[in-house]
Design a protein around this motif. Structure first.
Motif, PDB file in Angstrom:
ATOM      1  N   ARG A 159       0.835  -1.205   0.000  1.00  0.00           N
ATOM      2  CA  ARG A 159       0.000   0.000   0.000  1.00  0.00           C
ATOM      3  C   ARG A 159       0.869   1.253   0.000  1.00  0.00           C
ATOM      4  O   ARG A 159       0.563   2.232  -0.694  1.00  0.00           O
ATOM      5  N   VAL A 160       1.950   1.229   0.771  1.00  0.00           N
ATOM      6  CA  VAL A 160       2.879   2.369   0.791  1.00  0.00           C
ATOM      7  C   VAL A 160       3.481   2.575  -0.593  1.00  0.00           C
ATOM      8  O   VAL A 160       3.571   3.708  -1.092  1.00  0.00           O
ATOM      9  N   ARG A 161       3.912   1.498  -1.223  1.00  0.00           N
ATOM     10  CA  ARG A 161       4.496   1.606  -2.559  1.00  0.00           C
ATOM     11  C   ARG A 161       3.480   2.179  -3.562  1.00  0.00           C
ATOM     12  O   ARG A 161       3.813   3.030  -4.389  1.00  0.00           O
ATOM     13  N   ALA A 162       2.235   1.714  -3.475  1.00  0.00           N
ATOM     14  CA  ALA A 162       1.205   2.207  -4.397  1.00  0.00           C
ATOM     15  C   ALA A 162       0.949   3.693  -4.179  1.00  0.00           C
ATOM     16  O   ALA A 162       0.938   4.486  -5.132  1.00  0.00           O
ATOM     17  N   HIS A 163       0.760   4.090  -2.920  1.00  0.00           N
ATOM     18  CA  HIS A 163       0.474   5.498  -2.631  1.00  0.00           C
ATOM     19  C   HIS A 163       1.643   6.404  -3.029  1.00  0.00           C
ATOM     20  O   HIS A 163       1.441   7.505  -3.550  1.00  0.00           O
ATOM     21  N   ALA A 164       2.853   5.946  -2.772  1.00  0.00           N
ATOM     22  CA  ALA A 164       4.025   6.745  -3.143  1.00  0.00           C
ATOM     23  C   ALA A 164       4.097   6.925  -4.666  1.00  0.00           C
ATOM     24  O   ALA A 164       4.439   8.007  -5.160  1.00  0.00           O
ATOM     25  N   THR A 165       3.739   5.881  -5.384  1.00  0.00           N
ATOM     26  CA  THR A 165       3.753   5.965  -6.850  1.00  0.00           C
ATOM     27  C   THR A 165       2.660   6.893  -7.355  1.00  0.00           C
ATOM     28  O   THR A 165       2.878   7.672  -8.292  1.00  0.00           O
ATOM     29  N   PHE A 166       1.490   6.861  -6.726  1.00  0.00           N
ATOM     30  CA  PHE A 166       0.431   7.803  -7.107  1.00  0.00           C
ATOM     31  C   PHE A 166       0.897   9.243  -6.881  1.00  0.00           C
ATOM     32  O   PHE A 166       0.605  10.130  -7.685  1.00  0.00           O
ATOM     33  N   GLY A 167       1.620   9.458  -5.780  1.00  0.00           N
ATOM     34  CA  GLY A 167       2.140  10.798  -5.517  1.00  0.00           C
ATOM     35  C   GLY A 167       3.077  11.254  -6.633  1.00  0.00           C
ATOM     36  O   GLY A 167       3.018  12.399  -7.073  1.00  0.00           O
ATOM     37  N   LEU A 168       3.922  10.344  -7.064  1.00  0.00           N
ATOM     38  CA  LEU A 168       4.848  10.646  -8.171  1.00  0.00           C
ATOM     39  C   LEU A 168       4.080  10.958  -9.448  1.00  0.00           C
ATOM     40  O   LEU A 168       4.295  11.994 -10.091  1.00  0.00           O
ATOM     41  N   LEU A 169       3.171  10.071  -9.828  1.00  0.00           N
ATOM     42  CA  LEU A 169       2.460  10.223 -11.092  1.00  0.00           C
ATOM     43  C   LEU A 169       1.488  11.400 -11.075  1.00  0.00           C
ATOM     44  O   LEU A 169       1.384  12.147 -12.052  1.00  0.00           O
ATOM     45  N   GLU A 179       7.411  17.139 -23.899  1.00  0.00           N
ATOM     46  CA  GLU A 179       6.841  16.397 -25.020  1.00  0.00           C
ATOM     47  C   GLU A 179       6.113  15.155 -24.497  1.00  0.00           C
ATOM     48  O   GLU A 179       6.656  14.379 -23.722  1.00  0.00           O
ATOM     49  N   GLN A 180       4.838  14.980 -24.931  1.00  0.00           N
ATOM     50  CA  GLN A 180       3.962  14.009 -24.281  1.00  0.00           C
ATOM     51  C   GLN A 180       4.451  12.570 -24.365  1.00  0.00           C
ATOM     52  O   GLN A 180       4.403  11.832 -23.375  1.00  0.00           O
ATOM     53  N   ALA A 181       4.922  12.149 -25.520  1.00  0.00           N
ATOM     54  CA  ALA A 181       5.381  10.762 -25.651  1.00  0.00           C
ATOM     55  C   ALA A 181       6.559  10.492 -24.728  1.00  0.00           C
ATOM     56  O   ALA A 181       6.650   9.434 -24.088  1.00  0.00           O
ATOM     57  N   ARG A 182       7.477  11.442 -24.651  1.00  0.00           N
ATOM     58  CA  ARG A 182       8.633  11.281 -23.771  1.00  0.00           C
ATOM     59  C   ARG A 182       8.206  11.314 -22.309  1.00  0.00           C
ATOM     60  O   ARG A 182       8.745  10.566 -21.487  1.00  0.00           O
ATOM     61  N   LEU A 183       7.213  12.163 -22.000  1.00  0.00           N
ATOM     62  CA  LEU A 183       6.717  12.224 -20.627  1.00  0.00           C
ATOM     63  C   LEU A 183       6.107  10.891 -20.215  1.00  0.00           C
ATOM     64  O   LEU A 183       6.373  10.387 -19.114  1.00  0.00           O
ATOM     65  N   ARG A 184       5.306  10.302 -21.088  1.00  0.00           N
ATOM     66  CA  ARG A 184       4.721   8.987 -20.786  1.00  0.00           C
ATOM     67  C   ARG A 184       5.815   7.953 -20.507  1.00  0.00           C
ATOM     68  O   ARG A 184       5.732   7.199 -19.529  1.00  0.00           O
ATOM     69  N   ALA A 185       6.830   7.919 -21.384  1.00  0.00           N
ATOM     70  CA  ALA A 185       7.907   6.946 -21.216  1.00  0.00           C
ATOM     71  C   ALA A 185       8.664   7.177 -19.917  1.00  0.00           C
ATOM     72  O   ALA A 185       8.995   6.226 -19.196  1.00  0.00           O
ATOM     73  N   LEU A 186       8.933   8.451 -19.606  1.00  0.00           N
ATOM     74  CA  LEU A 186       9.685   8.777 -18.396  1.00  0.00           C
ATOM     75  C   LEU A 186       8.890   8.426 -17.145  1.00  0.00           C
ATOM     76  O   LEU A 186       9.425   7.821 -16.194  1.00  0.00           O
ATOM     77  N   LEU A 187       7.601   8.785 -17.124  1.00  0.00           N
ATOM     78  CA  LEU A 187       6.766   8.471 -15.958  1.00  0.00           C
ATOM     79  C   LEU A 187       6.631   6.958 -15.775  1.00  0.00           C
ATOM     80  O   LEU A 187       6.658   6.456 -14.647  1.00  0.00           O
ATOM     81  N   THR A 188       6.488   6.233 -16.869  1.00  0.00           N
ATOM     82  CA  THR A 188       6.379   4.771 -16.792  1.00  0.00           C
ATOM     83  C   THR A 188       7.653   4.169 -16.196  1.00  0.00           C
ATOM     84  O   THR A 188       7.592   3.321 -15.287  1.00  0.00           O
ATOM     85  N   GLU A 189       8.787   4.606 -16.704  1.00  0.00           N
ATOM     86  CA  GLU A 189      10.078   4.098 -16.216  1.00  0.00           C
ATOM     87  C   GLU A 189      10.258   4.389 -14.725  1.00  0.00           C
ATOM     88  O   GLU A 189      10.665   3.511 -13.941  1.00  0.00           O
ATOM     89  N   MET A 190       9.946   5.625 -14.313  1.00  0.00           N
ATOM     90  CA  MET A 190      10.119   6.021 -12.916  1.00  0.00           C
ATOM     91  C   MET A 190       9.134   5.273 -11.999  1.00  0.00           C
ATOM     92  O   MET A 190       9.501   4.826 -10.906  1.00  0.00           O
ATOM     93  N   ALA A 191       7.882   5.132 -12.440  1.00  0.00           N
ATOM     94  CA  ALA A 191       6.878   4.459 -11.626  1.00  0.00           C
ATOM     95  C   ALA A 191       7.234   2.992 -11.399  1.00  0.00           C
ATOM     96  O   ALA A 191       7.168   2.481 -10.272  1.00  0.00           O
TER      97      ALA A 191
END
Length: 200
Positions: A159-169, A179-191
């Motif tokens: 639950r902590v991991r999920a909530h922390a990831t929601f905070g990031l995203l 740039e949107q495509a790069r943002l999607r890729a970056l957010l996916t990688e980080m999450a």
């Protein structure tokens, strides 16, 4: 909500959707407290009194906006899980789904983050229930990923991991233009890096 069948009903539904979209833009930018129904009406080109044909109050608008985004996330998360796949594939699909909502509905994410306490009591209870169910979807998938990798994970840590990831995203609507495509890729990688940290 049933789909209107008459031309008049369809026009009314279209106007209501237009008002909701205008409300989302204004509330995301200025905050719930600073927006009046008259401001929303003006953006779509109708008089202040005319907006009351669609909504009784500004709180009704907020309730509908945040219930919609909460239902969209909760039902969409369940659909991702129902499509199946390996645990890590399902997790990646959950991340992709969440990011899709973020980039297509950034105004609603911003409002949810800031104005949740302005909901009416009934709407707040319903939103909280939907949010808990959405989080639990992620928790169970994370537990399955951890078990598949031989690293048992407690529900509380998941639950902590999920909530922390929601905070990031969910911070993405406040990020600088990118740039949107790069943002999607970056957010996916980080999450995924955050969710899978230590579970390798």
């Amino acid at each position: 909500m049933t789909t209107p069948t008459t031309r008049r009903g369809q026009a009314k539904a279209a106007r209501r959707a237009e008002l909701l979209a205008a409300a989302a833009r204004q509330m995301a930018r200025r905050g719930f407290v600073s927006v009046r129904l008259e401001d929303i009406a003006a953006e779509v080109g109708i008089s202040g009194p005319a907006v009351y044909r669609h909504f009784d109050s500004k709180n009704e608008v907020l309730d509908e906006l945040l219930l919609d985004i909460s239902e969209r996330l909760q039902s969409g998360g369940e659909q991702v899980v129902d499509r199946g796949g390996t645990p890590v594939q399902v997790l990646a699909n959950l991340v992709e789904f969440h990011i899709d909502v973020l980039v297509t509905k950034p105004d609603l994410i911003a409002i949810q983050d800031r104005d949740l306490d302005a909901l009416t009591d009934d709407a707040r209870r319903r939103v909280r229930s939907l949010q808990r169910r959405y989080v639990e979807t992620w928790v169970q998938v994370l537990i399955a990923v951890a078990e598949a990798n031989g690293h048992p994970l407690s529900e509380s840590e998941s639950r902590v991991r999920a909530h922390a990831t929601f905070g990031l995203l969910n911070s993405s609507p406040r990020l600088p233009d990118f740039e949107q495509a790069r943002l999607r890729a970056l957010l996916t990688e980080m999450a995924l890096a955050a969710l899978l940290s230590g579970l390798g």
